[in-house]
Scaffold this motif. Structure first.
Motif, PDB file in Angstrom:
ATOM      1  N   CYS A  33      -6.810  -4.451  -6.773  1.00  0.00           N
ATOM      2  CA  CYS A  33      -7.215  -4.133  -8.135  1.00  0.00           C
ATOM      3  C   CYS A  33      -6.379  -4.968  -9.098  1.00  0.00           C
ATOM      4  O   CYS A  33      -5.149  -5.003  -9.003  1.00  0.00           O
ATOM      5  CB  CYS A  33      -6.997  -2.643  -8.396  1.00  0.00           C
ATOM      6  SG  CYS A  33      -7.320  -2.190 -10.111  1.00  0.00           S
ATOM      7  N   CYS A  36      -4.364  -2.031 -11.567  1.00  0.00           N
ATOM      8  CA  CYS A  36      -3.252  -1.215 -11.057  1.00  0.00           C
ATOM      9  C   CYS A  36      -2.612  -1.793  -9.806  1.00  0.00           C
ATOM     10  O   CYS A  36      -1.586  -1.297  -9.353  1.00  0.00           O
ATOM     11  CB  CYS A  36      -3.711   0.223 -10.821  1.00  0.00           C
ATOM     12  SG  CYS A  36      -4.728   0.464  -9.340  1.00  0.00           S
ATOM     13  N   CYS A  47     -12.145  -0.006  -8.067  1.00  0.00           N
ATOM     14  CA  CYS A  47     -10.892   0.585  -7.606  1.00  0.00           C
ATOM     15  C   CYS A  47     -11.043   2.107  -7.505  1.00  0.00           C
ATOM     16  O   CYS A  47     -11.445   2.746  -8.482  1.00  0.00           O
ATOM     17  CB  CYS A  47      -9.777   0.234  -8.572  1.00  0.00           C
ATOM     18  SG  CYS A  47      -8.200   1.016  -8.128  1.00  0.00           S
ATOM     19  N   CYS A  50      -8.240   3.691 -10.248  1.00  0.00           N
ATOM     20  CA  CYS A  50      -8.330   3.591 -11.713  1.00  0.00           C
ATOM     21  C   CYS A  50      -9.728   3.198 -12.190  1.00  0.00           C
ATOM     22  O   CYS A  50      -9.947   3.055 -13.393  1.00  0.00           O
ATOM     23  CB  CYS A  50      -7.288   2.607 -12.246  1.00  0.00           C
ATOM     24  SG  CYS A  50      -7.688   0.873 -11.953  1.00  0.00           S
TER      25      CYS A  50
HETATM   26 ZN   LIG Z   1      -6.910   0.125  -9.880  1.00  0.00          ZN
END
Ligand SMILES: [Zn+2]
Length: 148
Positions: A33, A36, A47, A50
């Motif tokens: 990702c 994050c 993801c 997040c």
């Molecule tokens: Zn993420």
């Protein structure tokens, strides 16, 4: 190059394509990702932590250990039936054991998938990735890496 009746992946697939571009460079890459930093394998569009759809691909060490394995026996797809019994290993990457790859343990990069005696395979054995070219695809496979 190997002639094959294998099912080959779609190299243009938006999720998996970058993985195969990496193997063609000799790299085992993992999708991360871009928000994050969470790695995810297999690749997917979003993801799970997040919900970002921004992603980046990072090369790994290509080193890991055998986390599990099976020994398929017939009935199997025709391309595989004549090679049975062979091994299918699940490799956990050294840098993040939650990242696991399914493949074959072989004795040489272009070796047959039945060239390692399944009776000799042990959970926890250190392995390293190699790549075998099949048509336009470079498949990751695993070699023993003693002393790693
Ligand atoms: Zn993420």
């Amino acid at each position: 190059m190997m002639e094959s009746s294998w099912l080959l992946p779609d190299l243009e697939d938006p999720d998996g394509g970058p993985f195969w571009a990496g193997t063609a460079r000799g790299e085992l890459c993992v999708q991360h990702c871009a928000e994050c930093g969470l790695p995810r394998m297999p690749p997917r569009p979003m993801c799970p932590a997040c919900n970002s759809i921004r992603q980046q691909w990072r090369p790994t060490s290509g080193r890991g250990t055998i986390w599990s394995f099976v020994v398929p026996h017939p009935p199997l797809l025709p391309a595989f039936a004549e090679l049975a019994p062979y091994n299918v290993v699940v490799v956990a990457l050294d840098e993040n054991p939650s990242l696991r790859f399914v493949g074959n343990l072989v004795a040489s990069p272009d070796g047959a998938i039945n060239e390692v005696d399944p009776q000799t395979i042990r959970i926890g054995e250190p392995v390293r990735v190699v790549f075998q070219k099949v048509e336009d695809v470079y498949f990751p496979r695993w070699l023993r890496s003693p002393g790693a």
